[in-house]
Design a protein around this motif. Structure first.
Motif, mmCIF file in Angstrom:
data_model
loop_
_atom_site.group_PDB
_atom_site.id
_atom_site.type_symbol
_atom_site.label_atom_id
_atom_site.label_comp_id
_atom_site.label_asym_id
_atom_site.label_seq_id
_atom_site.Cartn_x
_atom_site.Cartn_y
_atom_site.Cartn_z
ATOM 1 N N GLN A 1 9.107 5.705 -0.466
ATOM 2 C CA GLN A 1 8.581 6.128 -1.753
ATOM 3 C C GLN A 1 8.869 7.594 -2.034
ATOM 4 O O GLN A 1 9.115 7.983 -3.172
ATOM 5 C CB GLN A 1 7.063 5.914 -1.796
ATOM 6 C CG GLN A 1 6.626 4.579 -2.360
ATOM 7 C CD GLN A 1 7.049 4.429 -3.817
ATOM 8 O OE1 GLN A 1 6.817 5.296 -4.633
ATOM 9 N NE2 GLN A 1 7.685 3.314 -4.100
ATOM 10 N N GLN B 1 9.799 10.495 -5.448
ATOM 11 C CA GLN B 1 8.740 11.370 -5.926
ATOM 12 C C GLN B 1 9.268 12.799 -6.085
ATOM 13 O O GLN B 1 10.234 13.192 -5.427
ATOM 14 C CB GLN B 1 7.562 11.378 -4.944
ATOM 15 C CG GLN B 1 6.970 10.003 -4.682
ATOM 16 C CD GLN B 1 6.110 9.505 -5.829
ATOM 17 O OE1 GLN B 1 5.749 10.261 -6.711
ATOM 18 N NE2 GLN B 1 5.780 8.220 -5.807
ATOM 19 N N GLU C 1 -0.940 14.146 -1.084
ATOM 20 C CA GLU C 1 -2.363 14.490 -1.148
ATOM 21 C C GLU C 1 -2.938 14.822 0.224
ATOM 22 O O GLU C 1 -3.995 15.449 0.328
ATOM 23 C CB GLU C 1 -3.151 13.342 -1.778
ATOM 24 C CG GLU C 1 -3.122 12.030 -0.997
ATOM 25 C CD GLU C 1 -1.912 11.160 -1.281
ATOM 26 O OE1 GLU C 1 -1.852 10.038 -0.752
ATOM 27 O OE2 GLU C 1 -1.010 11.612 -2.030
ATOM 28 N N LYS D 1 9.307 3.347 -8.019
ATOM 29 C CA LYS D 1 8.351 4.430 -7.842
ATOM 30 C C LYS D 1 6.925 3.921 -7.880
ATOM 31 O O LYS D 1 6.529 3.189 -8.780
ATOM 32 C CB LYS D 1 8.563 5.491 -8.922
ATOM 33 C CG LYS D 1 7.717 6.737 -8.739
ATOM 34 C CD LYS D 1 8.064 7.780 -9.798
ATOM 35 C CE LYS D 1 7.204 9.022 -9.641
ATOM 36 N NZ LYS D 1 7.565 10.052 -10.647
ATOM 37 N N GLY D 2 6.130 4.317 -6.881
ATOM 38 C CA GLY D 2 4.741 3.922 -6.783
ATOM 39 C C GLY D 2 3.799 5.057 -7.109
ATOM 40 O O GLY D 2 4.225 6.128 -7.565
ATOM 41 N N PRO D 3 2.506 4.883 -6.844
ATOM 42 C CA PRO D 3 1.523 5.882 -7.263
ATOM 43 C C PRO D 3 1.402 7.092 -6.350
ATOM 44 O O PRO D 3 0.829 8.107 -6.738
ATOM 45 C CB PRO D 3 0.211 5.094 -7.258
ATOM 46 C CG PRO D 3 0.426 4.034 -6.210
ATOM 47 C CD PRO D 3 1.879 3.658 -6.300
ATOM 48 N N SER D 4 1.909 7.004 -5.113
ATOM 49 C CA SER D 4 1.638 8.089 -4.164
ATOM 50 C C SER D 4 2.832 8.339 -3.269
ATOM 51 O O SER D 4 3.611 7.434 -2.960
ATOM 52 C CB SER D 4 0.423 7.735 -3.296
ATOM 53 O OG SER D 4 0.262 8.675 -2.252
ATOM 54 N N SER D 5 2.971 9.603 -2.859
ATOM 55 C CA SER D 5 3.989 9.975 -1.879
ATOM 56 C C SER D 5 3.358 10.414 -0.560
ATOM 57 O O SER D 5 4.062 10.679 0.399
ATOM 58 C CB SER D 5 4.841 11.119 -2.426
ATOM 59 O OG SER D 5 4.051 12.284 -2.562
#
Length: 410
Positions: free
Chosen positions: A300, A304, A162, A155-159
């Protein structure tokens, strides 16, 4: 224990149907895929999938209703006892809708469709030979976290969610008194086209985009047309949430039944006028999907959480491409695949009652569209919760989307 969401994958059939043979095939399917005969139990840190035996007999989980198919029937599935059930609606002698009900905890749409087709393959064996071939139990499928971790994806910081900031929606929050009593069920609208749109891949290739991009573009442009209070030439920021099966975007790819859920999401903001170019928007979407796959963002989104409610619920488009017909015995034909969604949304009624006037809807998506080709017909199915978008507006969106696609095919 009631599931938060029961999903159904249904097939519409014409011809003689042997319910006893279908029940036997369903039992064989549950033996072959033991996880679908399992159950969910509460644990200290959440919930566990328990697979410890054959589970309830298939005969106790198979129901047949002799009634008008369009009236539907409520699901009866307790995930504390089992994770799948089978409902058959029969109208007259030879018209049927068979729905494989399942909890979203053990299957997404791809796996459910695979299981549905396997059920009919087993049914055909029972009808022809008296029993299915020898069944060998398959391993419990991996969770999406397991499947991606094995490929080095964490899992990373963004999907990309935004991107939906500042988007708008043409629907409205219904008044509590306008909501139906009991469970809220999705309203379904469907349009089916024969002939003109059966070669979408070739049409899209000629236009320099993908079939996914072309169909999705037609739907979002048609949605833009539903902003009746906005001048036609004024750009409106629409949010798009579009599902993509990540199984086939991974290296190595994953077979349909080898992971429970592996659907990823493309997020896109589109600033559209009523007459935005179908081809331009289709190319934007095709390029965005290609870029998100190359960057790893699509993969990713499997890890999320679902999109959060925003300023305006997004348009949800699920394009499944060309589906083959299931294996069936002589005399029985399939003419339609459909998604069946049922949610216990009693909480929505309570939330709506507390919302201040003018508040954004407490849901992440507005109308959800399911679209693709099956049995030599192209179809779009629109699912919409009661009170959010008027039926005549949904009818107009579907009519315009089909018109745009037919224009592209001309």
């Amino acid at each position: 224990m009631d599931p938060p969401a029961i999903i159904g994958c249904g097939v519409s059939l014409n011809g003689p149907l042997d319910i006893a043979a279908l029940t036997e095939a369903f039992g064989a399917l549950r033996r072959e895929f033991p996880d679908i005969a399992g159950r969910i139990e509460k644990a200290d840190d959440g919930f566990d999938l328990v697979v410890d035996g054959p589970g309830k007999p298939a005969a106790e989980l198979t129901r047949q209703f002799h009634q008008e198919i369009e009236k539907g029937v409520a699901a009866d599935l307790d995930i504390g006892e089992t994770l799948t059930a089978l409902d058959v609606l029969t109208e007259g002698e030879d018209r049927h809708l068979a729905i494989l009900r399942y909890s979203h905890t053990i299957a997404d749409g791809t796996r459910a469709t695979f299981l549905l087709f396997r059920l009919w393959s087993l049914y055909t064996q029972v009808v022809k030979d008296g029993s299915p071939d020898e069944i060998e139990a398959r391993p419990v499928p991996a969770s999406p976290e397991q499947a991606l971790a094995e490929r080095g994806i964490v899992k990373g910081p963004s999907s990309g969610e935004e991107r939906l900031a500042g988007t708008r929606w043409h629907g409205a929050v219904p008044a509590v008194e306008d909501l139906p009593e009991g469970e809220l069920r999705a309203l379904r609208k469907r349009v089916v086209v024969e002939g003109d749109l059966l070669n979408l891949r070739a049409i899209a290739k000629k236009l320099g985009c993908s079939a996914y991009g072309l169909v999705t573009a037609a739907l979002v442009i048609a949605e833009r047309g539903a902003f009746a209070d906005v001048p036609d030439d004024e750009p409106v920021p629409l949010g798009l949430v579009s599902t993509v099966d990540a199984r086939f975007k991974l290296s190595p790819p994953i077979a349909p039944a080898d992971v429970t859920n592996c659907v990823s999401t493309l997020y896109k903001r589109l600033d559209l006028t009523r007459d935005s170019s179908l081809v331009d928007v289709a190319r934007q979407l095709s390029d965005q999907l290609r870029d998100d796959v190359a960057s790893g963002l699509i993969q990713q989104t499997v890890l999320q959480p679902d999109p959060s409610p925003g300023q305006g619920p997004a348009v949800a488009v699920n394009y499944f491409g060309d589906l083959p017909s299931p294996e069936l015995p002589d005399g029985l034909t399939a003419d339609l695949i459909e998604s069946v969604f049922e949610f216990d949304l009693s909480l929505l009624r309570a939330v709506v009652a507390m919302l201040p006037p003018g508040s954004p809807p407490p849901i992440p998506v507005g109308v959800s569209y399911y679209t693709g080709t099956f049995a030599n017909k192209f179809g779009i199915e629109a699912l919409n919760l009661p009170g959010l978008v008027p039926e005549q507006v949904v009818d107009g969106i579907l009519e315009r989307a089909i018109a745009l696609l037919k224009s592209a095919a001309a």
